[in-house]
Enzyme design. Structure first.
Site, PDB file in Angstrom:
ATOM      1  N   LYS A 127      11.568  17.996  -4.768  1.00 39.27           N
ATOM      2  CA  LYS A 127      11.440  16.271  -4.804  1.00 39.27           C
ATOM      3  C   LYS A 127      12.893  15.296  -4.714  1.00 39.27           C
ATOM      4  CE  LYS A 127       7.985  13.161  -5.227  1.00 39.27           C
ATOM      5  NZ  LYS A 127       7.183  13.844  -3.836  1.00 39.27           N
ATOM      6  N   ASP A 167       7.587   8.979  -0.133  1.00 39.36           N
ATOM      7  CA  ASP A 167       7.026   9.571  -1.109  1.00 39.36           C
ATOM      8  C   ASP A 167       7.167   8.039  -1.307  1.00 39.36           C
ATOM      9  OD1 ASP A 167       5.494  11.007  -3.818  1.00 39.36           O
ATOM     10  OD2 ASP A 167       6.389   9.712  -4.456  1.00 39.36           O
TER      11      ASP A 167
HETATM   12  P1  NDP Z   1       3.774   3.879  -1.034  1.00 41.19           P
HETATM   13  O1  NDP Z   1       4.964   3.435  -1.947  1.00 41.19           O
HETATM   14  O2  NDP Z   1       3.232   3.878  -0.068  1.00 41.19           O
HETATM   15  O3  NDP Z   1       3.185   3.337  -2.401  1.00 41.19           O
HETATM   16  C1  NDP Z   1       2.153   2.918  -2.913  1.00 41.19           C
HETATM   17  C2  NDP Z   1       1.774   2.055  -3.390  1.00 41.19           C
HETATM   18  O4  NDP Z   1       1.493   2.348  -5.627  1.00 41.19           O
HETATM   19  C3  NDP Z   1       0.815   0.565  -4.172  1.00 41.19           C
HETATM   20  O5  NDP Z   1       0.757  -0.414  -2.994  1.00 41.19           O
HETATM   21  C4  NDP Z   1       2.895  -0.097  -5.314  1.00 41.19           C
HETATM   22  O6  NDP Z   1       2.548  -1.226  -5.686  1.00 41.19           O
HETATM   23  C5  NDP Z   1       1.925   1.285  -6.197  1.00 41.19           C
HETATM   24  N1  NDP Z   1       2.729   1.658  -7.101  1.00 41.19           N
HETATM   25  C6  NDP Z   1       3.583   2.088  -7.421  1.00 41.19           C
HETATM   26  N2  NDP Z   1       3.788   2.209  -8.251  1.00 41.19           N
HETATM   27  C7  NDP Z   1       3.728   1.761  -8.519  1.00 41.19           C
HETATM   28  C8  NDP Z   1       3.352   1.471 -10.525  1.00 41.19           C
HETATM   29  N3  NDP Z   1       3.771   1.973 -11.707  1.00 41.19           N
HETATM   30  N4  NDP Z   1       2.042   0.706 -11.573  1.00 41.19           N
HETATM   31  C9  NDP Z   1       0.788   0.382 -10.235  1.00 41.19           C
HETATM   32  N5  NDP Z   1       1.206   0.537  -8.767  1.00 41.19           N
HETATM   33  C10 NDP Z   1       2.228   0.886  -8.317  1.00 41.19           C
HETATM   34  O7  NDP Z   1       3.692   5.017  -2.497  1.00 41.19           O
HETATM   35  P2  NDP Z   1       2.915   6.811  -1.294  1.00 41.19           P
HETATM   36  O8  NDP Z   1       1.436   6.167  -0.244  1.00 41.19           O
HETATM   37  O9  NDP Z   1       3.125   7.765   0.044  1.00 41.19           O
HETATM   38  O10 NDP Z   1       2.213   7.742  -2.868  1.00 41.19           O
HETATM   39  C11 NDP Z   1       1.522   6.757  -3.609  1.00 41.19           C
HETATM   40  C12 NDP Z   1       1.095   8.403  -4.511  1.00 41.19           C
HETATM   41  O11 NDP Z   1       0.713   9.580  -4.521  1.00 41.19           O
HETATM   42  C13 NDP Z   1       2.753   8.841  -5.332  1.00 41.19           C
HETATM   43  O12 NDP Z   1       1.932   9.477  -6.322  1.00 41.19           O
HETATM   44  C14 NDP Z   1       3.110   9.956  -4.634  1.00 41.19           C
HETATM   45  O13 NDP Z   1       3.784  10.892  -4.803  1.00 41.19           O
HETATM   46  C15 NDP Z   1       1.348  10.572  -3.956  1.00 41.19           C
HETATM   47  N6  NDP Z   1       1.958  11.680  -3.083  1.00 41.19           N
HETATM   48  C16 NDP Z   1       2.338  11.266  -1.682  1.00 41.19           C
HETATM   49  C17 NDP Z   1       2.130  11.577  -0.439  1.00 41.19           C
HETATM   50  C18 NDP Z   1       2.467  11.188   1.154  1.00 41.19           C
HETATM   51  O14 NDP Z   1       2.533  11.985   2.324  1.00 41.19           O
HETATM   52  N7  NDP Z   1       3.063   9.725   1.406  1.00 41.19           N
HETATM   53  C19 NDP Z   1       2.064  12.867  -0.974  1.00 41.19           C
HETATM   54  C20 NDP Z   1       1.471  13.431  -2.118  1.00 41.19           C
HETATM   55  C21 NDP Z   1       0.942  12.740  -2.958  1.00 41.19           C
HETATM   56  P3  NDP Z   1       3.529  -2.197  -5.295  1.00 41.19           P
HETATM   57  O15 NDP Z   1       4.268  -2.366  -3.808  1.00 41.19           O
HETATM   58  O16 NDP Z   1       2.950  -3.039  -6.701  1.00 41.19           O
HETATM   59  O17 NDP Z   1       4.766  -1.217  -6.066  1.00 41.19           O
END
Ligand code: NDP
Length: 446
Positions: A127, A167
């Site tokens: 990562k 991510d």
């Molecule tokens: P994105 O950046 O596309 O979206 C993240 C979302 O989560 C946004 O809506 C963001 O809101 C919100 N968010 C981020 N940080 C916080 C926080 N501290 N508090 C509240 N909301 C928060 O990321 P992903 O959708 O790719 O990833 C989301 C999760 O899924 C993570 O945990 C990631 O590790 C996990 N994941 C992702 C994969 C992938 O293929 N993308 C695969 C497996 C797991 P805002 O815009 O306001 O920051």
């Protein structure tokens, strides 16, 4: 349950990584469920597999200097944790978010190692990321940052060495800029060095959707084992990024009504069901805040600063970030009759929340199993790059569905085998651990 010997090992691992609470939490969660397999296989303790598996093989920390649109000099920190290569090249995403620090990247790399094992695709765990915040930055600034980041990272990665992906904060735009700079520096078109690429230049159809779709496939198997289906049930989803958006899409396609999504500023409650086209317009196209959705959608409300868990639901899918569902949230979900919690994000539930959900017999889909569809489809992207083939969307999503079914079955069967039927957290941890640990034993003391 942690017995005396394992407890001592755990204490030493934690003591040598001070100030990394998320990493400690992830290690305690995994090692805490390994008791039955350690009792059966004393060689894991004798060969110090726990200590070895909790220690990253390599950690790279580097300075990232770039110029903003006003000509000002910006300094960020970049990192890549190459956690474990027992099963294949390091594989795992890059996170760009101001909260990123080494402890968070270590927890993610540790989880990734077992998740990747569960996919059965021969992938090691890694990562990386940076404390760079892409929010509010122009495309040109994001490009200059990505180029500066890759200028150091490129010497540590490669299609057979380490294959990063996206991510939080790293989507198609960032992967494009990162790939462009890698290609320039390496003087080679190594398609397989990054996944999540654009479909026109080496990406796989279905990769964008994969994590969200995969989590919902996992949920449907979880419900099926309780003789339920998704049709007609109410869901709440946190986040509104990549994972959340495609979880919403698949939930709605399979007949569920999603009544909440969120971002870090608050939650939208939409009792009629989330309008997917509007959600994508606001978040993917305009990169706006989720409150914008509520302003344009009649009947919906924006709950500033709130998480979605107080809104009654049959199933809850935390798809935003770590530790976003705590004990209080778990109590509320249980009181509202929630049937299942499936983790789309990595480690979104606190240890206390998981314990409460399990006690209340809420079906629980742990992250390393439920969100493995993203990395699994990255593995399929690597296969297509290696064979120079291009599969259809249906082919890729069909493979994804099969992989998610296999992961669910593996977790269930392992939980049964170790005397904890229905405990898919234990099942996922033990099944992933055994694969990695056995490969490490076979490789000798390295
Ligand atoms: P994105 O950046 O596309 O979206 C993240 C979302 O989560 C946004 O809506 C963001 O809101 C919100 N968010 C981020 N940080 C916080 C926080 N501290 N508090 C509240 N909301 C928060 O990321 P992903 O959708 O790719 O990833 C989301 C999760 O899924 C993570 O945990 C990631 O590790 C996990 N994941 C992702 C994969 C992938 O293929 N993308 C695969 C497996 C797991 P805002 O815009 O306001 O920051």
């Amino acid at each position: 349950m942690v017995d005396g010997r394992v407890g001592v090992v755990l204490e030493s691992i934690i003591a040598r990584s001070p100030g990394e609470p998320e990493f400690h939490q992830a290690v305690i969660e995994v090692v805490g469920t390994l008791g039955p397999v350690l009792a059966q296989h004393p060689e894991y303790l004798e060969q110090r597999i726990i200590e070895r598996i909790c220690e990253p093989e390599r950690q790279v920390l580097f300075r990232v200097v770039w110029q903003d649109d006003r000509g000002g000099v910006q300094v960020n920190r970049g990192m890549r944790v190459q956690f474990n290569s027992a099963l294949g090249p390091y594989k795992g995403g890059l996170r760009f978010h101001p909260s990123v620090n080494l402890g968070i990247i270590k927890f993610l790399g540790f989880e990734q190692t077992f998740k990747n094992a569960l996919t059965g695709l021969g992938l090691g765990g890694g990562k990386g990321g940076s404390d760079f915040d892409p929010k509010g930055r122009s495309d040109a600034e994001v490009m200059r940052f990505c180029q500066a980041f890759m200028t150091e990272l490129f010497r540590h990665i490669g299609p057979h060495t380490d294959v990063p992906a996206g991510d939080i904060g790293v989507g198609g735009r960032e992967i494009g800029f990162l790939f462009g700079q890698y290609k320039r520096l390496a003087n080679a078109y190594d398609s397989g060095v990054l996944t999540g690429k654009g479909v026109g230049w080496g990406g796989s159809l279905g990769r964008t959707e994969a994590t969200g779709f995969g989590a919902v496939f996992f949920l449907s198997h979880l419900l099926a084992s309780r003789k339920r289906t998704l049709d007609g049930i109410t869901a709440t989803v946190s986040g509104s990024g990549n994972v959340a958006t495609y979880a919403v899409a698949k939930l709605e396609e399979l007949g569920a009504r999603v009544v909440a999504v969120s971002d870090s500023s608050g939650t939208v409650h939409d009792p009629k069901g989330i309008d997917l086209a509007l959600l994508r317009q606001v978040k993917e196209v305009e990169r706006a805040r989720i409150s914008e959705y509520a302003e344009r959608r009649t009947g919906s409300t924006f709950l500033r600063g709130a998480r979605p868990w107080s809104i009654p639901c049959d199933v809850a899918l935390p798809c935003a970030t770590q530790n976003e569902l705590d004990e209080q949230d778990a109590k509320t979900l249980i009181a509202n009759g929630c049937l299942a919690v499936v983790e789309g994000a990595n480690m979104p539930s606190t240890a206390g929340a998981i314990a409460l959900l399990q006690q209340a017999r809420v079906a629980f889909g742990p992250a390393k199993a439920a969100n493995a569809g993203g990395v699994a489809t990255s593995g399929l992207e690597m296969q297509q790059n290696a064979s120079r083939e291009r599969w259809t969307f249906e082919q890729t999503v069909g493979r994804l569905a099969g992989i998610m079914q296999d992961i669910h079955q593996t977790c269930e069967a392992t939980a049964d085998e170790y005397g904890a039927p229905g405990d898919l957290l234990l099942g996922a941890n033990i099944a992933g651990f055994r694969q990695v640990a056995d490969a490490m034993l076979a490789h000798g003391v390295v």
